[in-house]
Write a protein that holds these residues in place. Structure first.
Motif, PDB file in Angstrom:
ATOM      1  N   THR A  19     -11.880 -16.824  -1.811  1.00  0.00           N
ATOM      2  CA  THR A  19     -11.866 -17.794  -2.907  1.00  0.00           C
ATOM      3  C   THR A  19     -11.296 -17.573  -4.047  1.00  0.00           C
ATOM      4  O   THR A  19     -11.818 -16.398  -4.723  1.00  0.00           O
ATOM      5  N   ALA A  20     -10.280 -18.088  -4.625  1.00  0.00           N
ATOM      6  CA  ALA A  20      -9.834 -17.605  -5.751  1.00  0.00           C
ATOM      7  C   ALA A  20      -9.618 -18.659  -6.849  1.00  0.00           C
ATOM      8  O   ALA A  20      -9.085 -19.823  -6.343  1.00  0.00           O
ATOM      9  N   PRO A  21      -9.478 -18.484  -8.189  1.00  0.00           N
ATOM     10  CA  PRO A  21      -9.253 -19.373  -9.078  1.00  0.00           C
ATOM     11  C   PRO A  21      -7.830 -19.820  -9.174  1.00  0.00           C
ATOM     12  O   PRO A  21      -6.971 -19.302  -8.428  1.00  0.00           O
ATOM     13  N   ALA A  22      -7.380 -20.940  -9.647  1.00  0.00           N
ATOM     14  CA  ALA A  22      -5.988 -21.105  -9.540  1.00  0.00           C
ATOM     15  C   ALA A  22      -5.013 -20.084 -10.276  1.00  0.00           C
ATOM     16  O   ALA A  22      -5.677 -19.328 -11.403  1.00  0.00           O
ATOM     17  N   GLY A  23      -3.850 -20.126  -9.672  1.00  0.00           N
ATOM     18  CA  GLY A  23      -2.817 -18.733 -10.027  1.00  0.00           C
ATOM     19  C   GLY A  23      -2.895 -17.567  -9.632  1.00  0.00           C
ATOM     20  O   GLY A  23      -2.150 -16.803 -10.004  1.00  0.00           O
ATOM     21  N   ILE A  24      -3.986 -17.241  -8.967  1.00  0.00           N
ATOM     22  CA  ILE A  24      -4.079 -16.206  -8.166  1.00  0.00           C
ATOM     23  C   ILE A  24      -3.539 -16.146  -6.752  1.00  0.00           C
ATOM     24  O   ILE A  24      -3.897 -17.088  -6.147  1.00  0.00           O
ATOM     25  N   ALA A  25      -2.861 -15.240  -6.555  1.00  0.00           N
ATOM     26  CA  ALA A  25      -1.823 -15.258  -5.521  1.00  0.00           C
ATOM     27  C   ALA A  25      -2.725 -14.812  -4.260  1.00  0.00           C
ATOM     28  O   ALA A  25      -3.137 -13.456  -4.356  1.00  0.00           O
ATOM     29  N   VAL A  26      -2.917 -15.159  -3.110  1.00  0.00           N
ATOM     30  CA  VAL A  26      -3.440 -14.834  -1.753  1.00  0.00           C
ATOM     31  C   VAL A  26      -2.375 -14.692  -0.552  1.00  0.00           C
ATOM     32  O   VAL A  26      -2.024 -15.765  -0.380  1.00  0.00           O
ATOM     33  N   GLU A  27      -2.064 -13.545  -0.103  1.00  0.00           N
ATOM     34  CA  GLU A  27      -1.208 -13.506   0.864  1.00  0.00           C
ATOM     35  C   GLU A  27      -1.798 -12.392   2.243  1.00  0.00           C
ATOM     36  O   GLU A  27      -2.407 -11.898   1.698  1.00  0.00           O
ATOM     37  N   GLN A  28      -1.047 -12.904   3.335  1.00  0.00           N
ATOM     38  CA  GLN A  28      -1.317 -11.865   4.466  1.00  0.00           C
ATOM     39  C   GLN A  28      -0.010 -11.180   4.650  1.00  0.00           C
ATOM     40  O   GLN A  28       0.902 -11.735   4.856  1.00  0.00           O
ATOM     41  N   LEU A  29       0.013  -9.904   4.350  1.00  0.00           N
ATOM     42  CA  LEU A  29       1.060  -8.959   4.484  1.00  0.00           C
ATOM     43  C   LEU A  29       1.277  -8.686   5.918  1.00  0.00           C
ATOM     44  O   LEU A  29       0.275  -8.140   6.595  1.00  0.00           O
ATOM     45  N   ASP A  30       2.354  -8.364   6.425  1.00  0.00           N
ATOM     46  CA  ASP A  30       2.825  -7.760   7.683  1.00  0.00           C
ATOM     47  C   ASP A  30       2.782  -6.021   7.465  1.00  0.00           C
ATOM     48  O   ASP A  30       2.891  -5.829   6.216  1.00  0.00           O
ATOM     49  N   ALA A  31       2.501  -5.480   8.519  1.00  0.00           N
ATOM     50  CA  ALA A  31       2.429  -4.010   8.336  1.00  0.00           C
ATOM     51  C   ALA A  31       3.506  -3.489   7.625  1.00  0.00           C
ATOM     52  O   ALA A  31       3.181  -2.166   7.441  1.00  0.00           O
ATOM     53  N   ALA A  32       4.678  -3.900   7.866  1.00  0.00           N
ATOM     54  CA  ALA A  32       5.930  -3.292   7.240  1.00  0.00           C
ATOM     55  C   ALA A  32       6.083  -3.680   6.007  1.00  0.00           C
ATOM     56  O   ALA A  32       7.070  -2.941   5.242  1.00  0.00           O
ATOM     57  N   ASP A  33       5.353  -4.232   5.146  1.00  0.00           N
ATOM     58  CA  ASP A  33       5.347  -4.661   3.605  1.00  0.00           C
ATOM     59  C   ASP A  33       5.146  -3.349   2.911  1.00  0.00           C
ATOM     60  O   ASP A  33       4.197  -2.476   3.026  1.00  0.00           O
ATOM     61  N   PRO A  34       6.135  -3.275   2.044  1.00  0.00           N
ATOM     62  CA  PRO A  34       6.128  -1.816   1.103  1.00  0.00           C
ATOM     63  C   PRO A  34       4.920  -1.500   0.399  1.00  0.00           C
ATOM     64  O   PRO A  34       4.678  -0.508  -0.231  1.00  0.00           O
ATOM     65  N   ARG A  35       4.299  -2.797  -0.016  1.00  0.00           N
ATOM     66  CA  ARG A  35       3.138  -2.711  -0.991  1.00  0.00           C
ATOM     67  C   ARG A  35       2.056  -2.085  -0.329  1.00  0.00           C
ATOM     68  O   ARG A  35       1.310  -1.449  -1.003  1.00  0.00           O
ATOM     69  N   ILE A  36       1.914  -2.115   1.087  1.00  0.00           N
ATOM     70  CA  ILE A  36       0.623  -1.372   1.687  1.00  0.00           C
ATOM     71  C   ILE A  36       0.877   0.020   1.391  1.00  0.00           C
ATOM     72  O   ILE A  36       1.892   0.642   2.079  1.00  0.00           O
ATOM     73  N   GLY A  37      -0.041   0.991   1.105  1.00  0.00           N
ATOM     74  CA  GLY A  37       0.147   2.075   0.961  1.00  0.00           C
ATOM     75  C   GLY A  37       0.658   2.856  -0.261  1.00  0.00           C
ATOM     76  O   GLY A  37       1.103   4.230  -0.366  1.00  0.00           O
ATOM     77  N   ARG A  38       1.178   1.763  -1.137  1.00  0.00           N
ATOM     78  CA  ARG A  38       1.657   2.301  -2.304  1.00  0.00           C
ATOM     79  C   ARG A  38       1.030   3.041  -3.207  1.00  0.00           C
ATOM     80  O   ARG A  38       1.359   4.228  -3.693  1.00  0.00           O
ATOM     81  N   SER A  39      -0.408   2.820  -3.554  1.00  0.00           N
ATOM     82  CA  SER A  39      -1.209   3.881  -4.017  1.00  0.00           C
ATOM     83  C   SER A  39      -2.229   4.575  -3.274  1.00  0.00           C
ATOM     84  O   SER A  39      -3.079   5.184  -3.985  1.00  0.00           O
ATOM     85  N   TYR A  40      -2.028   4.393  -2.123  1.00  0.00           N
ATOM     86  CA  TYR A  40      -3.187   5.266  -1.134  1.00  0.00           C
ATOM     87  C   TYR A  40      -2.259   5.913   0.031  1.00  0.00           C
ATOM     88  O   TYR A  40      -1.647   5.330   0.705  1.00  0.00           O
ATOM     89  N   THR A  41      -2.575   7.184   0.409  1.00  0.00           N
ATOM     90  CA  THR A  41      -2.155   7.754   1.404  1.00  0.00           C
ATOM     91  C   THR A  41      -3.758   8.281   2.220  1.00  0.00           C
ATOM     92  O   THR A  41      -4.488   9.000   1.642  1.00  0.00           O
ATOM     93  N   PRO A  42      -3.733   8.013   3.508  1.00  0.00           N
ATOM     94  CA  PRO A  42      -5.008   8.508   4.164  1.00  0.00           C
ATOM     95  C   PRO A  42      -5.393   9.742   3.838  1.00  0.00           C
ATOM     96  O   PRO A  42      -4.696  10.542   4.138  1.00  0.00           O
ATOM     97  N   ALA A  43      -6.612  10.045   3.583  1.00  0.00           N
ATOM     98  CA  ALA A  43      -7.239  11.397   3.619  1.00  0.00           C
ATOM     99  C   ALA A  43      -7.883  12.073   4.703  1.00  0.00           C
ATOM    100  O   ALA A  43      -8.595  13.084   4.712  1.00  0.00           O
ATOM    101  N   ASP A  44      -8.342  10.999   5.588  1.00  0.00           N
ATOM    102  CA  ASP A  44      -8.883  11.526   6.869  1.00  0.00           C
ATOM    103  C   ASP A  44      -8.582  10.792   8.038  1.00  0.00           C
ATOM    104  O   ASP A  44      -7.844   9.723   7.881  1.00  0.00           O
ATOM    105  N   ARG A  45      -8.877  11.017   9.141  1.00  0.00           N
ATOM    106  CA  ARG A  45      -8.484  10.607  10.322  1.00  0.00           C
ATOM    107  C   ARG A  45      -8.912   8.950  10.499  1.00  0.00           C
ATOM    108  O   ARG A  45      -7.943   8.241  11.079  1.00  0.00           O
TER     109      ARG A  45
END
Length: 404
Positions: A54-80
């Motif tokens: 639930t988001a106010p007007a002007g806020i973008a909500v998307e479903q990204l596929d696994a290949a989207d480069p934004r996923i993991g941009r600021s996080y690399t897993p530190a455990d299994r």
């Protein structure tokens, strides 16, 4: 100068690069591995978790596929478990607040486990997830992540705060009994940006969360607040890592927990690393635990590693104490019934953190849940927030021997 060297975890997206823990490792020594229900081996998902935003007007909500480069941009897993969650999530839910936006209402991400409530000794359905929150430069917003229902869930959260932006992020773990939740929350704070996070853990059989903070430029300010109520048989674990690399950044960590019942076990690990170039750093971390009954156990381990002597301030404090009978006597001597006195003491203990949450309905819900766990219900005409209990709550705020 150092006060407890902070272990450096392996960082990799490949789950096989992370060893299977045995329970002797520092990162896993408090976690009951048998209660993770297979998450360490990365089984295929056989459960369902629904995500609604639930988001106010002007806020973008998307479903990204696994290949989207934004996923993991600021996080690399530190455990299994985190690596398996990234591999099996199949993409991510992305919430983007545009630059300079200032929505008046919060963004609410509701994550609900839809696996049938498991029978005793069985596991709720396995599910994975990934949430990406990006706040544009000079924007200001509040985002609430609300976990409910039943699942065996492994999920990652990436929060990217743009330069000069301000974000309040609230994560509420209000699972049904029997749920298992292992999650990593990665906060990336931009230059002159401000982050205020609140982690509230109430439900579930086992919850293990690992928040991390890093800074992308000077002037970053991060406040990590937490509240947890660990009931009989529950295991709740919060492992924090704040890494100061740029100069002139600030961090504050305040976590408070109450424990009640046989087998209640809470774990708080607070790690802060100040790098050699992080001059003028200002940091402090605090953990307080209030043990309400026999049979409960709280482990609290603050670690501070300092690689430069040019800091504004750096410190930590941790205390665990029993419920204060003198505080109960003080309140009862002023005509307050015993059950109400106990509730006031616990509410006052939590008030320092919960009253900072600016979403009123959420504050009331949290305090009502605490009252329910104490087996007491506030009067219908009384607000559920600690602030609403008046002078008595103020008197009770420091009543636990663990301190306020």
């Amino acid at each position: 100068m150092a006060s407890g060297a902070v272990p450096r975890p392996v960082r990799s997206r490949n789950p096989l690069d992370h060893d299977v823990p045995t329970g002797r490792e520092e990162a896993w020594r408090f976690t009951p591995l048998r209660r993770l229900r297979g998450l360490l081996t990365g089984p295929d998902a056989d459960g369902k978790v629904s995500v609604t935003v639930t988001a106010p007007a002007g806020i973008a909500v998307e479903q990204l596929d696994a290949a989207d480069p934004r996923i993991g941009r600021s996080y690399t897993p530190a455990d299994r478990v985190a690596a398996f969650a990234l591999a099996h999530a199949g993409g991510a839910t992305a919430v983007t607040i545009p630059a300079e936006a200032a929505p008046a209402e919060p963004v609410v991400v509701h994550l609900h486990g839809e696996s049938p409530r498991p029978a005793a000794g069985t596991a709720a359905g396995i599910a994975y997830g990934h949430l990406l929150v990006e706040v544009g430069p000079f924007a200001s917003a509040t985002v609430v992540l609300d976990h409910t229902g039943s699942a065996t869930y492994a999920g990652n959260v990436e929060v990217y705060v743009g330069h000069g932006a301000s974000l309040t992020f609230v994560s509420l773990q209000d699972w049904d009994a029997g749920a298992v939740h292992v999650g990593a929350h990665a906060y990336s704070v931009g230059r002159d940006a401000k982050l205020r996070s609140f982690t509230v853990t109430l439900g579930g059989d086992l919850v293990r969360l690992s928040p991390t903070v890093d800074y992308r430029g000077p002037g970053g300010d991060a406040e990590l607040n937490g509240v947890f109520f660990t009931d009989a048989g529950q295991h709740q674990e919060h492992r924090l890592l704040v890494t100061h690399t740029p100069r002139s950044c600030r961090s504050r960590v305040t976590y408070k927990g109450a424990l009640r019942g046989d087998g209640a076990h809470s774990v708080w690990i607070g790690d802060v690393v100040i790098g050699a170039d992080a001059v003028d750093t200002d940091t402090y971390e605090l953990n307080r635990n209030l043990v309400l009954t026999d049979g409960a156990r709280a482990d609290s381990v603050p670690n501070l590693e300092i690689l430069t002597g040019e800091v504004v301030g750096a410190g930590h404090a941790s205390a665990t104490g029993r419920f204060d009978d003198e505080a109960l006597f003080y309140l009862q001597s002023r005509g307050i019934p015993p059950a109400e006195a106990r509730r006031l003491v616990v509410h006052g203990f939590f008030a320092e953190v919960i009253d900072r949450i600016e979403v009123g309905d959420l504050r009331d819900r949290i305090m009502a849940s605490v009252s329910a766990r104490l087996g007491e219900t506030p009067a219908e005409d009384e607000p559920a927030t600690a602030a609403g209990t008046g002078a008595s709550a103020g008197a009770a705020a420091g009543a636990g021997r663990a301190g306020a």
